[in-house]
Design a protein around this motif. Structure first.
Motif, short mmCIF file in Angstrom:
data_model
loop_
_atom_site.label_atom_id
_atom_site.label_comp_id
_atom_site.label_asym_id
_atom_site.label_seq_id
_atom_site.Cartn_x
_atom_site.Cartn_y
_atom_site.Cartn_z
N GLY A 72 40.62 10.04 62.91
CA GLY A 72 39.74 11.04 63.49
C GLY A 72 39.25 12.02 62.44
O GLY A 72 39.05 11.68 61.28
N MET A 73 39.08 13.28 62.86
CA MET A 73 38.52 14.29 61.98
C MET A 73 39.33 14.49 60.69
O MET A 73 38.74 14.55 59.60
CB MET A 73 38.37 15.61 62.75
N PRO A 74 40.68 14.60 60.74
CA PRO A 74 41.39 14.78 59.48
C PRO A 74 41.21 13.62 58.51
O PRO A 74 41.12 13.82 57.30
CB PRO A 74 42.86 14.89 59.94
N GLY A 75 41.14 12.40 59.05
CA GLY A 75 40.97 11.25 58.17
C GLY A 75 39.65 11.25 57.44
O GLY A 75 39.59 11.08 56.21
N ILE A 76 38.56 11.46 58.19
CA ILE A 76 37.27 11.46 57.52
C ILE A 76 37.10 12.69 56.64
O ILE A 76 36.40 12.67 55.63
CB ILE A 76 36.11 11.31 58.54
N LEU A 220 31.96 20.71 55.61
CA LEU A 220 32.35 20.51 57.00
C LEU A 220 32.27 19.03 57.30
O LEU A 220 31.22 18.40 57.12
CB LEU A 220 31.43 21.29 57.94
N ALA A 221 33.36 18.46 57.78
CA ALA A 221 33.40 17.03 58.03
C ALA A 221 32.36 16.59 59.04
O ALA A 221 31.83 15.47 58.97
CB ALA A 221 34.80 16.62 58.51
N THR A 222 32.03 17.47 59.99
CA THR A 222 31.07 17.10 61.03
C THR A 222 29.70 16.75 60.46
O THR A 222 28.95 15.98 61.07
CB THR A 222 30.91 18.23 62.06
N TYR A 225 29.68 12.84 59.73
CA TYR A 225 30.12 11.89 60.75
C TYR A 225 29.30 10.60 60.75
O TYR A 225 29.75 9.59 61.28
CB TYR A 225 30.08 12.54 62.13
N HIS A 226 28.12 10.63 60.16
CA HIS A 226 27.34 9.39 60.06
C HIS A 226 28.04 8.35 59.19
O HIS A 226 27.71 7.16 59.25
CB HIS A 226 25.94 9.68 59.52
N LEU A 227 29.01 8.78 58.38
CA LEU A 227 29.77 7.86 57.53
C LEU A 227 31.05 7.37 58.20
O LEU A 227 31.82 6.64 57.59
CB LEU A 227 30.12 8.54 56.20
#
Length: 280
Positions: A72-76, A220-222, A225-227
């Motif tokens: 999820g978010m932490p991973g990306i 910011l990871a958000t 998110y396309h990746l």
């Protein structure tokens, strides 16, 4: 006016990243019984009005809790900060602060897989042992036992630092600046040491960014998110082949979520802090 009533009517649940099952949907991209991850409320049932940053879970042969962490978010966040921002090269000297946390443990393992020399800091002897013996860090230290971070980094990173993955900010960041190698890269993921301070620590050594021709970038990871599909293609085989391991600290029951959250700020958790609601 009844101030008690007015106050109560404005209360909203805390939000955070979670894994959920869709019970009903008017959105064409999600159907009943789909499993998803994204930002939900700290509650058993959430109404999601804007699911643009929700992802349907396609791979269920891994623990669902991973979608609140490594998948999820932490991973990306770890993936983007290390690979996209820091552009690692084999042989780089990498330092990761808060290295036993949800993001740091992955950055260290990615760095080792990439052929880097990796040092991490954590907040207890137990966490230091995990960094070295479970995640494969070359060196690790308990920052709470170190009165002089500059001396500590010179001891554990005698060649200097090419990549610093910053999760804490403050005095640790200032000490890292004293130990940069030429053309160093710093990914600013978080500054947990500063969030609750009335007077944040000053950073005194920024001028060294000039002489070392270094680069420091927050993100910011958000915005990346396309990746996420590319990240899944990379990480899922590594998990299934046990080339990357992931440690979770599980609190059981929604009633224990506040205590679990507070514990993060004192380093009580080991690995990714998750709360099991047991309603899937």
């Amino acid at each position: 006016m009844d101030t008690q009533t007015n106050f109560s009517s404005n209360l909203q649940p805390i939000t955070g990243y979670g894994v959920a099952k869709v019970l009903d949907s008017a959105h064409p991209g999600f159907a009943m019984d789909d499993l998803v991850w994204g930002i939900t409320g700290w509650e058993e049932y959430s109404l999601i009005s804007d699911p643009k940053n929700f992802f349907k879970i396609q791979h269920t042969d891994v623990p669902l809790s991973y979608y609140a962490g490594i998948l999820g978010m932490p991973g990306i966040t770890a993936y983007i900060g290390f690979y996209e921002l820091c552009a690692p090269k084999k042989g780089d000297y990498v330092f990761v602060s808060a290295a036993c946390g949800a993001v740091g443990q992955l950055v260290g393992q990615f760095a080792k897989l990439h052929g880097c020399h990796v040092v991490g800091s954590a907040g207890s002897p137990e966490k230091v042992d995990i960094l070295k013996n479970k995640f494969g860090f070359d060196e690790a230290f308990n920052y709470k036992d170190e009165p002089n971070f500059d001396a500590t980094l010179k001891r554990h990173c005698p060649e200097g630092i090419d990549i610093y993955f910053d999760n804490v900010g403050g005095k640790m960041l200032d000490a890292v600046l004293l130990n940069l190698r030429p053309h160093a890269r710093i990914a600013v993921c978080g500054m947990i040491s500063q969030y609750n301070r009335e007077q944040p620590d000053g950073v005194q050594n920024l001028s060294l960014m000039v002489s070392k021709e270094a680069r420091m970038q927050g993100y910011l990871a958000t915005n990346y998110y396309h990746l996420y599909p590319k990240y899944l293609e990379t990480i899922l085989p590594l998990i299934k082949e046990s080339k990357v391991v992931y440690v979770e600290d599980v609190a059981d029951g929604l009633e224990n979520a506040p205590k679990a959250l507070v514990g993060i700020f004192s380093g009580r958790n080991i690995g990714k802090q998750v709360v099991a609601v047991n309603c899937l």
